[in-house]
Design a protein around this motif. Structure first.
Motif, PDB file in Angstrom:
ATOM      1  N   HIS A   7      -3.444 -61.322 -15.527  1.00  0.00           N
ATOM      2  CA  HIS A   7      -3.162 -60.066 -14.847  1.00  0.00           C
ATOM      3  C   HIS A   7      -3.114 -58.893 -15.812  1.00  0.00           C
ATOM      4  N   VAL A   8      -2.894 -59.163 -17.080  1.00  0.00           N
ATOM      5  CA  VAL A   8      -2.916 -58.050 -18.021  1.00  0.00           C
ATOM      6  C   VAL A   8      -4.247 -57.978 -18.749  1.00  0.00           C
ATOM      7  N   LYS A  61       1.892 -54.799 -20.566  1.00  0.00           N
ATOM      8  CA  LYS A  61       0.656 -54.016 -20.552  1.00  0.00           C
ATOM      9  C   LYS A  61      -0.072 -54.216 -21.875  1.00  0.00           C
ATOM     10  N   SER A 292       8.074 -54.819 -14.670  1.00  0.00           N
ATOM     11  CA  SER A 292       6.789 -54.105 -14.795  1.00  0.00           C
ATOM     12  C   SER A 292       5.700 -54.804 -13.993  1.00  0.00           C
ATOM     13  N   ILE A 293       5.771 -56.131 -13.918  1.00  0.00           N
ATOM     14  CA  ILE A 293       4.741 -56.857 -13.154  1.00  0.00           C
ATOM     15  C   ILE A 293       4.896 -56.547 -11.660  1.00  0.00           C
ATOM     16  N   GLN A 295       5.774 -53.870 -10.392  1.00  0.00           N
ATOM     17  CA  GLN A 295       5.304 -52.502 -10.129  1.00  0.00           C
ATOM     18  C   GLN A 295       3.814 -52.309 -10.435  1.00  0.00           C
ATOM     19  N   ASP A 296       3.137 -53.399 -10.839  1.00  0.00           N
ATOM     20  CA  ASP A 296       1.734 -53.297 -11.231  1.00  0.00           C
ATOM     21  C   ASP A 296       0.837 -53.687 -10.041  1.00  0.00           C
ATOM     22  N   LYS A 297       0.147 -52.704  -9.485  1.00  0.00           N
ATOM     23  CA  LYS A 297      -0.658 -52.950  -8.275  1.00  0.00           C
ATOM     24  C   LYS A 297      -1.647 -54.097  -8.452  1.00  0.00           C
TER      25      LYS A 297
END
Ligand code: GLC
Length: 438
Positions: A7-8, A61, A292-293, A295-297
Motif C-alpha cells: 500500500h505504500v 509514507k 496514517s493508514i 487516513q490513506d485513501k
C-alpha cells in the motif's frame, strides 16, 4: 507491521525529490532516480567514514532506507549503509538478528535500533556503548522522562530515544457516538454492531504467539489492576486473580462473546489491522502507525471514519497502554565511534523525529516535537492521546526479558486457545520464578 507494504510501495521519483526537500536536502535534480542516487553514494564512499546501521523495517509514507538516504545526502563525511531486519511485529526474529550480529563483537553494525524491552539485555551483555559522555544534561532533559529512563540500565544511558509507542483503541466514529470506556461496554457495543450487520467483526486484536501478545496481555491485565511482576522485578503476579480474570476475558472475546474471530489467534499487527481499514471491524487494538493508514485513501475504506481513544478498562480498573517503541544504540565494539555518535544524534534530533512522525507515523520522544504545530497538523490524534503515550505501562524490565516473554507467549497462547486459563498461568508463574526469581 509486516513485509506486506504494497500500500505504500516505493515512492515515485518526484515524491522522493519532494521528500528530500522537505527534509532540508537540496536535490539539484540529481536524486530523482534511485539508481543515480546509489551511484552517487558509491562514488563518494571511499572518501567517507563508512558505518552500518541495522534496524527493523518500518514503513509509512516513507521507509527507514529513505531516512538513511536523507542523512547520507546531508553531509559528505559519513556514509551509512542500511542493514534491514524484519519488521517489529517479527520481534523474535529481529531480536535474533541483532543478537547474532552484536555477539560477534566485530563492530558491526555500528549503530542499531532496539525494542525498548531489549535495552537491559544489550546493556547487561556489554554490547551497547554507554552514551552518558555524549549527551549533556540539557540534551537528556529534552526527552520524555519515561522514555529516557527506559534507555538506562543500572544508571547508565545505553540507548538514545527514538519513538514512543503505546497500545490504543481504534474505533468507527461513524458507528458509535463515543468510544467504550470499559471492556464490558466494548463487548456490548461490538455485539450490537455485528448483530445489526454494520460490521463483520466486533473487536480485532492480536493473540498470535508473538511479542505483541505480551503487549496485549499487559494492557488487559493492568486494566484489571493486575501485573506480571511486582515492583521488585522478582515476585511473579501472573497467576493472581486479576491476571486470571483478564486472560479469561481474552479467551471469552473469542469463545463466549464471539466478538473476535478465532483467527485472532494467528494475527499480529497487520493481519488484525487490514480488516479494520477494509471497513469490516468496529474496534481495533493496535499501535500508532495505524492512524496514517486509516487516513490513506489508497489503503483504507474508512478515511475520516476512525477515532482513536485510550483502551478500555475493567469495571473498577484504569485504562492501560503497553509501552512500546524502538530506541537507538551504538555497538560497544564499533571502530567508528565518532561517526556513529554523530549519526545517532542526527537520528534522534528534533528535525529527524518530526520526519519519522509525519512520514512513518512514529510518535516523537521529545515533548517539543510532540507538541509542535507541524505534528498537530499531520497526526492530530497523537496530541489528543498524549497522556496515553506518556503514561504507558512498561513490560518487565530485566536482562532476561526475552526468556520471560517466550515463557509468557507460550502460556498465554495456550490459555486463549484451550481456555484452561488458571492452569496455564500457574505454569507460567513457575517458569517465570525460575527465570527472574532469586
Ligand atoms: C511495536 C512496539 C514494540 C513491540 C512490538 C510487538 O513495534 O513498538 O515495542 O515489541 O510492537 O510486536
Amino acid at each position: 507491521m509486516t513485509d506486506n507494504d504494497d500500500h505504500v510501495g516505493k515512492p515515485a521519483a518526484v515524491g522522493r525529490r519532494q521528500f528530500l526537500k522537505v527534509a532540508g536536502i537540496t536535490t539539484g535534480g540529481v536524486l530523482a532516480a534511485p539508481a543515480i542516487l546509489k551511484l552517487a553514494s558509491v562514488a563518494s564512499a571511499a572518501d567517507r567514514t563508512n558505518i552500518t546501521f541495522a534496524s527493523a523495517k518500518f514503513f509509512g509514507k516513507r521507509t527507514v532506507a529513505e531516512m538513511v538516504d536523507v542523512f547520507n545526502q546531508s553531509q559528505s563525511r559519513i556514509l551509512v549503509r542500511y542493514d534491514e531486519l524484519p519488521p517489529p511485529s517479527a520481534s523474535t526474529e529481529v531480536h535474533q538478528g541483532l543478537v547474532q550480529r552484536l555477539a560477534k563483537k566485530d563492530g558491526s553494525p555500528d549503530v542499531f535500533t532496539q525494542d525498548v524491552v531489549w535495552i537491559a539485555e544489550f546493556a547487561g551483555a556489554g554490547w551497547a556503548l554507554p552514551l552518558d559522555e555524549y549527551v549533556t544534561a540539557d540534551e537528556a532533559g529534552a526527552y520524555f522522562p519515561g522514555v529516557l529512563a527506559a534507555c538506562k540500565w543500572q544508571g547508565k544511558l545505553t540507548a538514545l530515544p527514538w519513538y514512543v509507542d503505546s497500545g490504543m483503541l481504534y474505533y468507527r466514529k461513524d458507528l458509535v457516538s463515543s468510544p467504550p470506556e470499559t471492556w464490558e461496554q466494548l463487548v456490548a457495543a461490538a455485539t450490537d454492531l455485528v448483530k445489526a450487520g454494520k460490521v463483520k467483526i466486533g473487536f480485532s486484536w492480536q493473540a498470535k504467539q508473538a511479542e505483541v501478545l505480551i503487549c496485549d496481555l499487559v494492557e488487559f491485565v493492568t486494566s484489571n489492576g493486575g501485573s506480571i511482576l511486582g515492583d521488585d522485578g522478582k515476585t511473579v503476579h501472573i497467576a493472581d486473580d486479576a491476571a486470571v480474570e483478564a486472560v479469561q476475558f481474552m479467551y471469552d472475546t473469542i469463545e463466549k462473546y464471539k466478538i473476535s474471530p478465532p483467527d485472532v489467534r494467528s494475527w499480529d499487527e497487520e493481519p488484525s489491522r487490514t480488516p479494520f481499514t477494509g471497513g469490516d471491524v468496529a474496534f481495533l487494538r493496535n499501535w500508532s502507525y495505524v492512524y496514517s493508514i486509516c487516513q490513506d485513501k489508497a489503503a483504507s475504506s474508512v478515511v475520516d471514519k476512525v477515532g482513536v481513544a485510550p483502551l478500555p478498562h475493567f469495571e473498577g480498573g484504569k485504562s492501560a497502554a503497553c509501552l512500546g517503541g524502538y530506541q537507538y544504540g551504538v555497538n560497544a565494539s564499533t571502530k567508528n565511534r565518532d561517526a556513529s555518535v554523530e549519526f545517532l544524534k542526527w537520528l534522534s534530533s528534533p528535525e529527524t523525529q518530526l520526519l519519522f512522525a509525519t512520514e512513518l507515523g512514529l510518535a516523537p520522544s521529545r515533548p517539543a516535537v510532540f507538541d509542535s504545530a507541524e505534528l498537530g497538523k499531520a497526526q492530530p490524534f497523537m496530541q489528543t492521546l498524549k497522556p496515553v503515550f506518556v503514561g504507558a505501562t512498561a513490560r518487565p524490565v530485566t536482562p532476561k526479558y526475552s526468556q520471560v516473554s517466550l515463557a509468557l507467549q507460550s502460556a498465554v497462547s495456550k490459555a486463549v486457545t484451550n481456555g484452561n486459563v488458571a492452569d496455564a498461568l500457574k505454569e507460567a508463574k513457575t517458569r517465570l520464578e525460575g527465570i527472574v526469581g532469586t
